[in-house]
Design a protein around this motif. Sequence first.
Motif, PDB file in Angstrom:
ATOM      1  N   PRO A 120       0.803  -1.226   0.000  1.00 28.77           N
ATOM      2  CA  PRO A 120       0.000   0.000   0.000  1.00 28.77           C
ATOM      3  C   PRO A 120       0.834   1.275   0.000  1.00 28.77           C
ATOM      4  O   PRO A 120       0.386   2.308  -0.469  1.00 28.77           O
ATOM      5  N   GLU A 121       2.065   1.194   0.473  1.00 33.11           N
ATOM      6  CA  GLU A 121       2.926   2.365   0.498  1.00 33.11           C
ATOM      7  C   GLU A 121       3.306   2.839  -0.897  1.00 33.11           C
ATOM      8  O   GLU A 121       3.663   4.001  -1.090  1.00 33.11           O
ATOM      9  N   LEU A 122       3.194   1.963  -1.889  1.00 34.66           N
ATOM     10  CA  LEU A 122       3.545   2.349  -3.259  1.00 34.66           C
ATOM     11  C   LEU A 122       2.590   3.400  -3.821  1.00 34.66           C
ATOM     12  O   LEU A 122       2.958   4.179  -4.695  1.00 34.66           O
ATOM     13  N   LEU A 124       1.816   5.978  -2.381  1.00 31.20           N
ATOM     14  CA  LEU A 124       2.358   7.281  -1.993  1.00 31.20           C
ATOM     15  C   LEU A 124       3.092   7.956  -3.146  1.00 31.20           C
ATOM     16  O   LEU A 124       3.223   9.176  -3.188  1.00 31.20           O
ATOM     17  N   ARG A 125       3.552   7.162  -4.104  1.00 32.54           N
ATOM     18  CA  ARG A 125       4.262   7.720  -5.263  1.00 32.54           C
ATOM     19  C   ARG A 125       3.349   8.601  -6.114  1.00 32.54           C
ATOM     20  O   ARG A 125       3.827   9.401  -6.905  1.00 32.54           O
ATOM     21  N   ASP A 126       2.042   8.456  -5.949  1.00 27.99           N
ATOM     22  CA  ASP A 126       1.084   9.236  -6.732  1.00 27.99           C
ATOM     23  C   ASP A 126       0.752  10.590  -6.102  1.00 27.99           C
ATOM     24  O   ASP A 126       0.041  11.389  -6.703  1.00 27.99           O
ATOM     25  N   LEU A 127       1.244  10.843  -4.882  1.00 33.98           N
ATOM     26  CA  LEU A 127       0.949  12.112  -4.222  1.00 33.98           C
ATOM     27  C   LEU A 127       1.691  13.252  -4.921  1.00 33.98           C
ATOM     28  O   LEU A 127       2.812  13.067  -5.409  1.00 33.98           O
ATOM     29  N   PRO A 128       1.086  14.436  -4.969  1.00 34.18           N
ATOM     30  CA  PRO A 128       1.689  15.549  -5.715  1.00 34.18           C
ATOM     31  C   PRO A 128       3.037  16.012  -5.176  1.00 34.18           C
ATOM     32  O   PRO A 128       3.859  16.527  -5.938  1.00 34.18           O
ATOM     33  N   ASP A 129       3.306  15.825  -3.871  1.00 35.27           N
ATOM     34  CA  ASP A 129       4.585  16.281  -3.323  1.00 35.27           C
ATOM     35  C   ASP A 129       5.631  15.165  -3.224  1.00 35.27           C
ATOM     36  O   ASP A 129       6.691  15.351  -2.643  1.00 35.27           O
ATOM     37  N   PHE A 130       5.354  14.006  -3.836  1.00 34.07           N
ATOM     38  CA  PHE A 130       6.292  12.875  -3.799  1.00 34.07           C
ATOM     39  C   PHE A 130       7.558  13.168  -4.606  1.00 34.07           C
ATOM     40  O   PHE A 130       7.506  13.735  -5.683  1.00 34.07           O
ATOM     41  N   ARG A 131       8.689  12.784  -4.043  1.00 33.54           N
ATOM     42  CA  ARG A 131       9.952  12.789  -4.773  1.00 33.54           C
ATOM     43  C   ARG A 131      10.782  11.610  -4.264  1.00 33.54           C
ATOM     44  O   ARG A 131      10.757  11.309  -3.065  1.00 33.54           O
ATOM     45  N   LEU A 132      11.488  10.949  -5.160  1.00 34.17           N
ATOM     46  CA  LEU A 132      12.338   9.825  -4.782  1.00 34.17           C
ATOM     47  C   LEU A 132      13.707  10.372  -4.399  1.00 34.17           C
ATOM     48  O   LEU A 132      14.343  11.066  -5.198  1.00 34.17           O
ATOM     49  N   LEU A 133      14.117  10.077  -3.173  1.00 31.67           N
ATOM     50  CA  LEU A 133      15.401  10.558  -2.672  1.00 31.67           C
ATOM     51  C   LEU A 133      16.433   9.439  -2.762  1.00 31.67           C
ATOM     52  O   LEU A 133      16.132   8.296  -2.422  1.00 31.67           O
ATOM     53  N   PRO A 134      17.648   9.737  -3.185  1.00 36.98           N
ATOM     54  CA  PRO A 134      18.673   8.701  -3.286  1.00 36.98           C
ATOM     55  C   PRO A 134      19.120   8.218  -1.920  1.00 36.98           C
ATOM     56  O   PRO A 134      18.946   8.937  -0.918  1.00 36.98           O
ATOM     57  N   PRO A 135      19.705   7.021  -1.840  1.00 33.18           N
ATOM     58  CA  PRO A 135      20.218   6.531  -0.557  1.00 33.18           C
ATOM     59  C   PRO A 135      21.139   7.557   0.097  1.00 33.18           C
ATOM     60  O   PRO A 135      21.919   8.229  -0.592  1.00 33.18           O
TER      61      PRO A 135
END
Length: 137
Positions: A120-122, A124-135
């Motif tokens: 279900p956490e996936l 969250l990628r659809d939220l407008p303020d989502f950004r993928l942060l690098p390790p």
Amino acid sequence: MVKDKYFIYPKDVSAFGFDWGKLSLTVAPEVNGASRFSGGVVELPSGEGHSRHNHPGAEEIIFVISGEGEQMVEDETGNPITRKVASGCTIYVPESRFHSTKNTGDGQMLLFVVYSPAGPELALRDLPDFRLLPPGF
């Protein structure tokens, strides 16, 4: 998958960044092959939190590692129950129930969250303020 799939630090995985904080998934199918649940560390800066939401078809466990805040979980009739929570508290969110968390303390609030089943956490990628942060970010 991460190099060592059994012992994982939040700094070793990419994180989901949001205006309200971040989620570092340390247990998930794409991280280490976990299939029945997923989980990770949520970091909430002082005064921040995630708004009321639910995870259709999934239960959630929230464990407060450090900090203090307010947690809301809806009961079986849809009425919100809000409690002050602090380090050491475990919150159970039944399947599909709406809930929210807000850091009311002066410092960062750290949570460990577990979703069952995984996935279900996936959304969250659809939220407008989502950004993928690098390790390590």
